[in-house]
Design an enzyme around this catalytic site. Structure first.
Site, PDB file in Angstrom:
ATOM      1  N   THR B  11     -68.131  -6.892 -54.263  1.00  0.00           N
ATOM      2  CA  THR B  11     -67.211  -7.108 -53.144  1.00  0.00           C
ATOM      3  C   THR B  11     -67.789  -6.612 -51.821  1.00  0.00           C
ATOM      4  OG1 THR B  11     -65.310  -6.947 -54.621  1.00  0.00           O
ATOM      5  CG2 THR B  11     -64.902  -6.549 -52.281  1.00  0.00           C
ATOM      6  N   CYS B 140     -61.514   1.929 -47.726  1.00  0.00           N
ATOM      7  CA  CYS B 140     -60.858   0.998 -46.807  1.00  0.00           C
ATOM      8  C   CYS B 140     -59.570   1.590 -46.236  1.00  0.00           C
ATOM      9  CB  CYS B 140     -60.583  -0.323 -47.524  1.00  0.00           C
ATOM     10  SG  CYS B 140     -59.753  -0.135 -49.116  1.00  0.00           S
ATOM     11  N   ASN B 141     -58.733   2.141 -47.106  1.00  0.00           N
ATOM     12  CA  ASN B 141     -57.472   2.709 -46.628  1.00  0.00           C
ATOM     13  C   ASN B 141     -57.710   3.885 -45.689  1.00  0.00           C
ATOM     14  OD1 ASN B 141     -55.313   1.182 -47.791  1.00  0.00           O
ATOM     15  ND2 ASN B 141     -55.976   1.927 -49.789  1.00  0.00           N
ATOM     16  N   HIS B 220     -53.978  -4.025 -48.268  1.00  0.00           N
ATOM     17  CA  HIS B 220     -53.086  -2.894 -48.471  1.00  0.00           C
ATOM     18  C   HIS B 220     -52.085  -2.867 -47.318  1.00  0.00           C
ATOM     19  CE1 HIS B 220     -56.044  -1.469 -51.365  1.00  0.00           C
ATOM     20  NE2 HIS B 220     -56.981  -1.480 -50.444  1.00  0.00           N
TER      21      HIS B 220
END
Lengths: 338, 338
Positions: B11, B140-141, B220
């Site tokens: 990814t 990412c978050n 998210h």
């Protein structure tokens, strides 16, 4: 015997009808339905008196060979209290019909605004409904918030509540709605309706809610963040929740890692339709950081308001205390009474 | 030219490899992959030098007729910086290999703990990475939280941050993981790892995070609740976010009602692989109630760290200021620069 009718035989109506049948002091006079289908066939098999909502609906039932007793107007002649479980936003259409018949009415959270003389969560404000003509049982999410926040407010005081609601998108038998693979902000603005709805029951509570839909059909998941008036430990909060009516605690260590596990617990408990009436709080999520309490709570959207409807029937009918009514309801539905 | 290798072509690896190719001051020396499949075939077609992760992997590629240049060890001889995009928790296995080769390394958030000399979000702490041997681009978050909270902290001060994260369950090409119809508390306890991870970048921030997985594959969704140091209006916060690098604002009134709409916007923008590099905040959700700011933010899990990896490469290599590096990265990736 309190004679009860249920107008609408969908997600809530079916459950309230069965719950009424389980009460020793109530008689289910009948239920209404719009169209004949497997649900009305099951009602007939269970011996529930079936009524059509209107004349057109009556013809449809007769054409299908169903044994219908009449229409909503006929049912209203035979009841003391009608539970309105009709489709969302149809409360304003039904209210004059109930009033015309002189029947006390209970509306659900989604029926519309301004229909009732009080909002209702049994353990918070049973007494407010006494002697009223109509009450509105608040939505499933609002019911869950009222039960848990009120318990903590009584124990240690809550100066501000914030709740983030991850809502199940729709019910399991509804195959028309989405989303399939997205989170839908509902609404994109703040607050969601739940905050103001909670304040209709817990009038002095300072609360802000945010809500969005996720692609599930079972249970809403709440993340609660509460500012506390008094210094408290997580054990204080757990004790307050353990003592609260219709709240249950579960633990991740016992395998409760998801909403699916809570629904599975309801099946293991042998509950009708897998109904979880209790607001379910993860005990191991309960935390206190810097004077703020945090916890996760799950709410079974189809079931949590069922005991509230039963208590609301007794509150409108009169002659019961909160404690007496809740004890009867809990015993009949298999809810641990406290 | 900075010679860059990417270890892992999943990814993140695929996206970082393509992003490196777009930089005028970088050369993609090659990527590694474990097994031959359509992804390695596409890499070959794009002219990306392909390496196997080890000898066993090399045999598998050769048996499949793939044009592989060697193994990871060969690739490491040809690079200044290696971007580790290997599977989760394999950082500890790879670290000695990179050290042995004397190559500077960038790890992703999920690689493991204690691998790097600093955590990294370009607009927050680019300078901390200068001269280091290894940095970890945070998850990412965490990247999304750092960008937005830092912007508001600089403008009006944030005394306490609370974030509730509704996480996409897995990536779109992963058909093995669940859940299908449940919300999974991950973890059931508090805080989730994101809070401590943010503090590795924004060291003085007081933050608590709660996280759960929902059945989606895209983005998210964060619900942010921030206590503000100074009195501020929602317009002040919107202005701070509009001025922040790699943050974009969208509005429900323009049709942005869900994460799916943000992904659709990325497609309309013509972004490679529909990548949304920007932390996306709903402008109409930005609210101030009683000195607390509320907002919804969406984070594209596959894309948001791509620009951070590119800036981390320059920070480790040296000779660039934060502003110079971010400007180059943004220009190459089509991000509005501010």
């Amino acid at each position: 015997m309190i004679r009860v009718g249920v107008n609408g035989y969908g997600t809530i109506g079916r459950r309230v009808a069965d719950a009424v049948k389980r009460q020793g002091d109530m008689e289910l006079a009948g239920v209404t339905k719009t169209r004949p289908d497997y649900k009305s066939q099951m009602a007939e098999k269970k011996g529930i008196p079936l009524y059509a909502v209107d004349m057109k609906s009556l013809e449809a039932f007769r054409a299908a060979g169903a044994n219908v007793k009449g229409t909503l107007n006929d049912l209203l002649q035979r009841v003391d209290v009608i539970v309105d479980a009709a489709p969302e936003d149809t409360g304003p259409l039904n209210k004059p019909i109930y009033q015309q018949a002189g029947v006390k009415a209970i509306y659900q959270g989604g029926a519309g605004d301004g229909l009732a003389d009080a909002s209702f969560v049994a353990q918070c404000n049973f007494e407010e409904a006494l002697g009223k003509q109509a009450v509105q049982v608040v939505s499933c999410n609002t019911t869950g918030l009222c039960r848990t926040i009120n318990a903590i407010d009584r124990a240690v005081g809550v100066t501000k509540a914030r709740a983030v609601l991850a809502r199940r998108a729709t019910d399991p038998d509804d195959v028309k709605k989405g989303p399939i693979d997205a989170v839908v902000l509902d609404p994109t603005t703040l607050p969601s309706h739940h905050g103001p709805d909670v304040k209709a029951v817990l009038k002095d509570l300072n609360i802000v809610t945010m809500a969005f839909k996720v692609p599930t059909t079972h249970m809403h998941l709440h993340s609660l963040i509460l500012s506390l008036r008094k210094q408290a430990t997580r054990e204080d909060l757990v004790a307050a929740l353990e003592a609260a009516p219709r709240v249950q605690l579960v633990d991740g260590k016992s395998g409760f890692k998801s909403t699916a596990a809570i629904m599975d617990l309801a099946r293991e408990m042998g509950r009708p339709r897998n109904d979880m009436y209790e607001a379910t709080v993860w005990k191991d999520s309960v935390s206190v950081v810097d004077g703020e309490a945090y916890m996760f709570m799950a709410v079974h959207q189809e079931a949590i308001v069922v005991p509230e409807n039963i208590d609301a029937i007794r509150a409108l009918y009169g002659g019961y205390t909160r404690e007496a009514s809740m004890k009867l309801t809990d015993a009949a539905l298999g809810i641990a009474h406290r």
